[in-house]
Write an enzyme that holds these catalytic residues in place. Structure first.
Site, PDB file in Angstrom:
ATOM      1  N   THR A 118       0.813  -1.215   0.000  1.00  0.00           N
ATOM      2  CA  THR A 118       0.000   0.000   0.000  1.00  0.00           C
ATOM      3  C   THR A 118       0.847   1.267   0.000  1.00  0.00           C
ATOM      4  O   THR A 118       1.973   1.257   0.529  1.00  0.00           O
ATOM      5  CB  THR A 118      -0.893   0.025   1.259  1.00  0.00           C
ATOM      6  OG1 THR A 118      -1.478   1.318   1.400  1.00  0.00           O
ATOM      7  CG2 THR A 118      -0.092  -0.238   2.535  1.00  0.00           C
ATOM      8  N   TYR A 142      -1.752   0.234  10.295  1.00  0.00           N
ATOM      9  CA  TYR A 142      -2.024  -0.426   9.012  1.00  0.00           C
ATOM     10  C   TYR A 142      -0.796  -0.349   8.104  1.00  0.00           C
ATOM     11  O   TYR A 142      -0.294  -1.366   7.611  1.00  0.00           O
ATOM     12  CB  TYR A 142      -3.243   0.223   8.331  1.00  0.00           C
ATOM     13  CG  TYR A 142      -3.393  -0.193   6.892  1.00  0.00           C
ATOM     14  CD1 TYR A 142      -3.667  -1.521   6.561  1.00  0.00           C
ATOM     15  CD2 TYR A 142      -3.236   0.731   5.854  1.00  0.00           C
ATOM     16  CE1 TYR A 142      -3.783  -1.913   5.236  1.00  0.00           C
ATOM     17  CE2 TYR A 142      -3.354   0.347   4.540  1.00  0.00           C
ATOM     18  CZ  TYR A 142      -3.623  -0.972   4.224  1.00  0.00           C
ATOM     19  OH  TYR A 142      -3.727  -1.360   2.918  1.00  0.00           O
TER      20      TYR A 142
END
Ligand code: UDP
Length: 324
Positions: A118, A142
């Site tokens: 990501t 995250y």
């Protein structure tokens, strides 16, 4: 001889599009998914095994039953805000469970791995567009969980020859151009599906999180990339590993940034609907601008996004929303 690919998280948003893509190419696909957020009916081909990455014995059975050429790993928790509130949930699933998968792969002699990473590994960007040389400095659990896996993969490559491609998605969006698949998160937190739900009347309004950013219209800028183009990058990454290339990492986006207001305008244009837009305060942890420099994926993998236009991305997502 057809390729055998294990798609972990193949019932989720991007994973289900990947399963369809691979099946269309004659690849022998097995989906492994615990259905905690995915949908069984989104797996449109191949074999399906309901199972959890925390369950080592289940994973060992999967690898004992078939010799896989490669594993694609889409199964993770993806909500930044939740990761701040419940960090252990993110480290447990995204890191520890991924390590289970990697150890079971290693034990079974499977050496090719494609990982869904990501843009969040970069944190607040020092410059945009963001290429692969940009420092990594995630600002939430995250992003840290994804970066940890990238770092583990580098160590496993050195120690055991496991070859991987880390694909850092910017803002995955859009839906299957054939209209069969789309984004079905519950709860939905992503901008485009939320605006479309406001347009279709499934939501009374949509909220804009922050109108005071240092951007031309004050709202955050993101690089939206079509889910089908992400799948194509996975396919090219698989080819590259099959040809014997070593580990790689690529940033995947179109290189164009759109503000939240521009996305809303595009939704109005595509849908022809009016809806209520509320201006709210900033959401914690949102950098003002995330735009990818994907030159490396273009040059080294030969990746050419087929649906780079935001309007097309919204049209495909709208077609799916209307079928719901
Ligand atoms: N956003 C928004 N309203 C929403 C959801 C998202 O204004 O209901 C904004 C969010 O603050 C960010 C952008 O839209 O600036 C994209 O958010 P999304 O959650 O889709 O993806 P992210 O960039 O967080 O991965």
């Amino acid at each position: 001889m057809s390729l055998n690919v294990l798609v972990v998280g193949g019932a989720g948003y991007i994973g289900s599009h990947m399963v369809k893509n691979l099946c269309g190419r004659g690849v022998h696909v097995t989906t492994f998914d615990n259905l905690c957020s995915g949908h069984r009916d989104a797996v449109l081909g191949g074999a399906f095994i309901e199972g959890d990455l925390a369950d080592r014995a289940a994973l060992e059975r999967v690898f004992a039953a078939r010799k896989y050429d490669a594993v694609m790993h889409f199964a993770s928790f993806i909500e930044v805000g939740e990761s701040v509130r419940l960090p252990a949930k993110y480290y447990r699933n995204n890191v520890s469970n991924t390590l289970n998968l990697l150890e079971c792969m290693q034990a079974a002699g499977v050496e090719q791995f494609i990982f869904s990473s990501t843009a969040a590994i970069f944190g607040t960007p020092q410059r945009v567009p963001i290429d692969e040389t940009h420092p990594t400095n995630p600002i939430n659990p995250y992003g840290r969980s994804k970066l940890m896996v990238e770092q583990m993969l580098a160590d496993l490559a050195r120690a055991h020859g496991l070859r991987s491609v880390c694909l850092r998605y910017f803002n995955a969006a859009g839906a299957d151009p054939d209209g069969q698949l789309g984004e079905r998160h519950n709860p939905e937190t992503h901008l485009i599906p939320l605006v479309l739900q406001a347009a279709s009347g499934r939501r009374p309004f949509m909220s804009v999180f922050g109108t005071d950013y240092d951007t031309p219209d004050g709202t955050c800028i993101r690089d939206y990339v079509h889910v089908a183009d992400l799948c194509e990058a996975h396919w090219l990454a698989l080819q590259s590993l099959a040809q014997g290339e070593g580990s790689q990492a690529y940033n995947l986006g179109n290189g164009d940034g759109f503000s939240v207001f521009e996305v809303i305008d595009t939704v109005r244009k595509v849908t022809g609907r009016e809806f209520t837009v509320k201006h709210e305060t900033r959401r914690a942890g949102d950098p003002s601008r995330l735009v990818a420099d994907s030159s490396a994926a273009r040059q080294k993998l030969g990746w050419v996004p087929k649906y780079p236009s935001l309007q097309t991305i919204v049209e495909h997502a709208w077609a799916f929303e209307q079928r719901r």
